[in-house]
Write a protein that holds these residues in place. Structure first.
Motif, PDB file in Angstrom:
ATOM      1  N   ARG A 226       0.841  -1.208   0.000  1.00 20.69           N
ATOM      2  CA  ARG A 226       0.000   0.000   0.000  1.00 20.69           C
ATOM      3  C   ARG A 226       0.870   1.251   0.000  1.00 20.69           C
ATOM      4  O   ARG A 226       0.604   2.216  -0.746  1.00 20.69           O
ATOM      5  CB  ARG A 226      -0.926   0.009   1.224  1.00 20.69           C
ATOM      6  CG  ARG A 226      -1.859   1.229   1.253  1.00 20.69           C
ATOM      7  CD  ARG A 226      -2.545   1.388   2.593  1.00 20.69           C
ATOM      8  NE  ARG A 226      -1.607   1.815   3.631  1.00 20.69           N
ATOM      9  CZ  ARG A 226      -1.222   3.084   3.801  1.00 20.69           C
ATOM     10  NH1 ARG A 226      -1.657   4.039   3.002  1.00 20.69           N
ATOM     11  NH2 ARG A 226      -0.385   3.387   4.775  1.00 20.69           N
ATOM     12  N   VAL A 227       1.902   1.252   0.834  1.00 17.79           N
ATOM     13  CA  VAL A 227       2.778   2.422   0.917  1.00 17.79           C
ATOM     14  C   VAL A 227       3.528   2.617  -0.405  1.00 17.79           C
ATOM     15  O   VAL A 227       3.664   3.747  -0.895  1.00 17.79           O
ATOM     16  CB  VAL A 227       3.752   2.285   2.095  1.00 17.79           C
ATOM     17  CG1 VAL A 227       4.765   3.418   2.099  1.00 17.79           C
ATOM     18  CG2 VAL A 227       2.977   2.273   3.422  1.00 17.79           C
ATOM     19  N   ILE A 228       4.008   1.545  -0.986  1.00 20.19           N
ATOM     20  CA  ILE A 228       4.705   1.654  -2.273  1.00 20.19           C
ATOM     21  C   ILE A 228       3.773   2.226  -3.335  1.00 20.19           C
ATOM     22  O   ILE A 228       4.161   3.094  -4.137  1.00 20.19           O
ATOM     23  CB  ILE A 228       5.260   0.283  -2.695  1.00 20.19           C
ATOM     24  CG1 ILE A 228       6.373  -0.154  -1.735  1.00 20.19           C
ATOM     25  CG2 ILE A 228       5.784   0.329  -4.129  1.00 20.19           C
ATOM     26  CD1 ILE A 228       6.766  -1.614  -1.883  1.00 20.19           C
ATOM     27  N   ARG A 229       2.528   1.768  -3.343  1.00 20.21           N
ATOM     28  CA  ARG A 229       1.569   2.300  -4.314  1.00 20.21           C
ATOM     29  C   ARG A 229       1.330   3.794  -4.094  1.00 20.21           C
ATOM     30  O   ARG A 229       1.140   4.543  -5.056  1.00 20.21           O
ATOM     31  CB  ARG A 229       0.247   1.526  -4.228  1.00 20.21           C
ATOM     32  CG  ARG A 229       0.321   0.105  -4.767  1.00 20.21           C
ATOM     33  CD  ARG A 229      -1.058  -0.526  -4.866  1.00 20.21           C
ATOM     34  NE  ARG A 229      -0.969  -1.918  -5.313  1.00 20.21           N
ATOM     35  CZ  ARG A 229      -1.012  -2.961  -4.501  1.00 20.21           C
ATOM     36  NH1 ARG A 229      -1.149  -2.783  -3.178  1.00 20.21           N
ATOM     37  NH2 ARG A 229      -0.916  -4.195  -4.982  1.00 20.21           N
ATOM     38  N   ARG A 230       1.345   4.222  -2.831  1.00 24.16           N
ATOM     39  CA  ARG A 230       1.150   5.653  -2.583  1.00 24.16           C
ATOM     40  C   ARG A 230       2.330   6.463  -3.106  1.00 24.16           C
ATOM     41  O   ARG A 230       2.153   7.554  -3.653  1.00 24.16           O
ATOM     42  CB  ARG A 230       0.958   5.921  -1.074  1.00 24.16           C
ATOM     43  CG  ARG A 230       0.776   7.397  -0.735  1.00 24.16           C
ATOM     44  CD  ARG A 230      -0.417   8.006  -1.456  1.00 24.16           C
ATOM     45  NE  ARG A 230      -0.312   9.462  -1.566  1.00 24.16           N
ATOM     46  CZ  ARG A 230      -0.689  10.167  -2.634  1.00 24.16           C
ATOM     47  NH1 ARG A 230      -1.198   9.560  -3.694  1.00 24.16           N
ATOM     48  NH2 ARG A 230      -0.557  11.472  -2.647  1.00 24.16           N
ATOM     49  N   VAL A 231       3.543   5.925  -2.962  1.00 26.25           N
ATOM     50  CA  VAL A 231       4.717   6.606  -3.517  1.00 26.25           C
ATOM     51  C   VAL A 231       4.572   6.737  -5.031  1.00 26.25           C
ATOM     52  O   VAL A 231       4.787   7.816  -5.605  1.00 26.25           O
ATOM     53  CB  VAL A 231       6.006   5.839  -3.158  1.00 26.25           C
ATOM     54  CG1 VAL A 231       7.198   6.415  -3.920  1.00 26.25           C
ATOM     55  CG2 VAL A 231       6.262   5.899  -1.654  1.00 26.25           C
ATOM     56  N   LEU A 232       4.193   5.662  -5.692  1.00 26.79           N
ATOM     57  CA  LEU A 232       4.023   5.696  -7.144  1.00 26.79           C
ATOM     58  C   LEU A 232       2.935   6.688  -7.539  1.00 26.79           C
ATOM     59  O   LEU A 232       3.091   7.447  -8.516  1.00 26.79           O
ATOM     60  CB  LEU A 232       3.679   4.304  -7.669  1.00 26.79           C
ATOM     61  CG  LEU A 232       4.762   3.229  -7.496  1.00 26.79           C
ATOM     62  CD1 LEU A 232       4.190   1.850  -7.827  1.00 26.79           C
ATOM     63  CD2 LEU A 232       5.973   3.527  -8.364  1.00 26.79           C
ATOM     64  N   ALA A 233       1.846   6.698  -6.790  1.00 25.27           N
ATOM     65  CA  ALA A 233       0.745   7.613  -7.106  1.00 25.27           C
ATOM     66  C   ALA A 233       1.165   9.074  -6.915  1.00 25.27           C
ATOM     67  O   ALA A 233       0.830   9.939  -7.730  1.00 25.27           O
ATOM     68  CB  ALA A 233      -0.462   7.288  -6.227  1.00 25.27           C
ATOM     69  N   PHE A 234       1.889   9.353  -5.844  1.00 24.91           N
ATOM     70  CA  PHE A 234       2.363  10.722  -5.581  1.00 24.91           C
ATOM     71  C   PHE A 234       3.227  11.209  -6.736  1.00 24.91           C
ATOM     72  O   PHE A 234       3.060  12.331  -7.247  1.00 24.91           O
ATOM     73  CB  PHE A 234       3.143  10.746  -4.269  1.00 24.91           C
ATOM     74  CG  PHE A 234       3.785  12.066  -3.940  1.00 24.91           C
ATOM     75  CD1 PHE A 234       3.089  13.029  -3.217  1.00 24.91           C
ATOM     76  CD2 PHE A 234       5.085  12.347  -4.341  1.00 24.91           C
ATOM     77  CE1 PHE A 234       3.679  14.254  -2.907  1.00 24.91           C
ATOM     78  CE2 PHE A 234       5.689  13.549  -4.031  1.00 24.91           C
ATOM     79  CZ  PHE A 234       4.990  14.507  -3.317  1.00 24.91           C
ATOM     80  N   LEU A 235       4.162  10.374  -7.153  1.00 27.11           N
ATOM     81  CA  LEU A 235       5.038  10.761  -8.263  1.00 27.11           C
ATOM     82  C   LEU A 235       4.234  10.963  -9.539  1.00 27.11           C
ATOM     83  O   LEU A 235       4.467  11.929 -10.281  1.00 27.11           O
ATOM     84  CB  LEU A 235       6.116   9.702  -8.453  1.00 27.11           C
ATOM     85  CG  LEU A 235       7.154   9.630  -7.330  1.00 27.11           C
ATOM     86  CD1 LEU A 235       7.978   8.347  -7.425  1.00 27.11           C
ATOM     87  CD2 LEU A 235       8.075  10.853  -7.334  1.00 27.11           C
ATOM     88  N   GLY A 236       3.284  10.089  -9.786  1.00 31.41           N
ATOM     89  CA  GLY A 236       2.445  10.256 -10.976  1.00 31.41           C
ATOM     90  C   GLY A 236       1.622  11.520 -10.934  1.00 31.41           C
ATOM     91  O   GLY A 236       1.488  12.227 -11.944  1.00 31.41           O
ATOM     92  N   GLU A 237       1.067  11.835  -9.769  1.00 30.54           N
ATOM     93  CA  GLU A 237       0.247  13.048  -9.629  1.00 30.54           C
ATOM     94  C   GLU A 237       1.038  14.306  -9.970  1.00 30.54           C
ATOM     95  O   GLU A 237       0.517  15.224 -10.616  1.00 30.54           O
ATOM     96  CB  GLU A 237      -0.298  13.137  -8.200  1.00 30.54           C
ATOM     97  CG  GLU A 237      -1.359  12.122  -7.862  1.00 30.54           C
ATOM     98  CD  GLU A 237      -1.546  11.931  -6.357  1.00 30.54           C
ATOM     99  OE1 GLU A 237      -0.975  12.741  -5.591  1.00 30.54           O
ATOM    100  OE2 GLU A 237      -2.250  10.989  -5.964  1.00 30.54           O
ATOM    101  N   HIS A 238       2.279  14.357  -9.524  1.00 24.03           N
ATOM    102  CA  HIS A 238       3.059  15.581  -9.687  1.00 24.03           C
ATOM    103  C   HIS A 238       3.851  15.631 -10.989  1.00 24.03           C
ATOM    104  O   HIS A 238       4.243  16.722 -11.425  1.00 24.03           O
ATOM    105  CB  HIS A 238       3.980  15.760  -8.488  1.00 24.03           C
ATOM    106  CG  HIS A 238       3.242  16.094  -7.235  1.00 24.03           C
ATOM    107  ND1 HIS A 238       2.737  17.341  -6.975  1.00 24.03           N
ATOM    108  CD2 HIS A 238       2.890  15.325  -6.175  1.00 24.03           C
ATOM    109  CE1 HIS A 238       2.123  17.351  -5.810  1.00 24.03           C
ATOM    110  NE2 HIS A 238       2.194  16.123  -5.301  1.00 24.03           N
ATOM    111  N   LEU A 239       4.079  14.479 -11.598  1.00 20.55           N
ATOM    112  CA  LEU A 239       4.883  14.473 -12.820  1.00 20.55           C
ATOM    113  C   LEU A 239       4.064  14.308 -14.094  1.00 20.55           C
ATOM    114  O   LEU A 239       4.541  14.627 -15.184  1.00 20.55           O
ATOM    115  CB  LEU A 239       5.942  13.358 -12.756  1.00 20.55           C
ATOM    116  CG  LEU A 239       7.001  13.536 -11.676  1.00 20.55           C
ATOM    117  CD1 LEU A 239       7.913  12.323 -11.628  1.00 20.55           C
ATOM    118  CD2 LEU A 239       7.810  14.806 -11.892  1.00 20.55           C
ATOM    119  N   THR A 240       2.848  13.819 -13.961  1.00 17.97           N
ATOM    120  CA  THR A 240       2.013  13.646 -15.156  1.00 17.97           C
ATOM    121  C   THR A 240       0.733  14.450 -15.087  1.00 17.97           C
ATOM    122  O   THR A 240       0.047  14.593 -16.102  1.00 17.97           O
ATOM    123  CB  THR A 240       1.657  12.162 -15.375  1.00 17.97           C
ATOM    124  OG1 THR A 240       0.829  11.700 -14.292  1.00 17.97           O
ATOM    125  CG2 THR A 240       2.907  11.299 -15.457  1.00 17.97           C
ATOM    126  N   GLY A 241       0.381  14.967 -13.909  1.00 15.68           N
ATOM    127  CA  GLY A 241      -0.855  15.717 -13.767  1.00 15.68           C
ATOM    128  C   GLY A 241      -0.753  17.138 -14.281  1.00 15.68           C
ATOM    129  O   GLY A 241       0.312  17.637 -14.619  1.00 15.68           O
TER     130      GLY A 241
END
Length: 241
Positions: A226-241
């Motif tokens: 779950r924590v790893i997925r949150r790291v991936l999501a955070f990076l995606g939010e800020h780099l692709t959003g």
């Protein structure tokens, strides 16, 4: 704490069938009399410029750090990021105990500059660059953030001591804390988060209550994933959003 095995994979695997292109052994700087290498992970078949995350590894015996970019941890994160549509630059720096902090800081800065300066050649988006540091790499990454905040969209600091003063110029930061890590290390993490929130910065804390140091390889649990997925999501939010 469970023993750390450099060959152990990240406990979250990329989805089956996801293809990743790897460019291995790209030299990024000559330091201490040798060329230091970088591996680049990209989503296969992805055209155009891809957002990129620079992964900063931690400290170990100087001999052990030769080849660190091939450890299961860093190769695993590289493939996970590529599966999310991001590129990952996994580079080697020398050990602080061998080269000294100033030299290693310069190597991290050189890696940031190489990714930014060679973005067009490597198919990367210079304007969408993030950094993620693990263990002592979180300290090194945080120091680099302060020097290169204008280049960075976001940063992740995983179970390592942030060496960073709260500053409005900082990009959004995700801090990952392992509840069963060394108390002094967690106190340093907690102090930074409190100071960053007091300064009204964009900072997020993710706590893994039962996590050990390097939980992403040593704790094979749903909470780790779950924590790893949150790291991936955070990076995606800020780099692709």
């Amino acid at each position: 704490m469970p023993g750390f095995d450099p060959s152990a994979p990240v406990v979250l695997r990329p989805p089956d069938g996801v293809a990743v292109d790897v460019q291995a052994g790209l030299g990024y700087v000559v330091s201490g009399g040798r060329e230091l290498p970088m591996d680049l992970y990209r989503p296969a078949g992805r055209g155009g410029a891809v957002p990129v995350v620079l992964l900063v590894h931690g400290e170990a015996d100087p001999a052990a750090l030769r080849g660190v970019r091939g450890w299961g941890q860093y190769a695993g994160w590289g493939r996970l990021l590529a599966a999310e549509g991001l590129a990952a630059a996994v580079f080697e720096h020398r050990a602080v105990r061998d080269a000294g902090i100033a030299a290693v800081d310069a190597e991290v800065d050189a890696a940031v500059a190489a990714v930014a300066d060679r973005a067009g050649e490597l198919g990367l988006d210079r304007g969408r660059l993030g950094v993620a540091g693990f263990s002592a790499g979180a300290m090194l990454a945080s120091r680099a953030i302060a020097r290169a905040s204008r280049l960075l969209r976001c940063a992740v600091l995983c179970y390592g001591p942030p060496d960073l003063e709260p500053d409005p110029a900082l990009p959004p930061v995700l801090v990952v804390r392992a509840g069963r890590d060394h108390p002094d290390l967690n106190r340093a993490i907690d102090a930074f988060v409190v100071a960053a929130l007091a300064a009204n910065l964009t900072v997020e804390l993710v706590n893994h209550p039962d996590g050990h140091h390097a939980f992403d390889t040593v704790d094979d649990t749903d909470e780790s994933r779950r924590v790893i997925r949150r790291v991936l999501a955070f990076l995606g939010e800020h780099l692709t959003g």
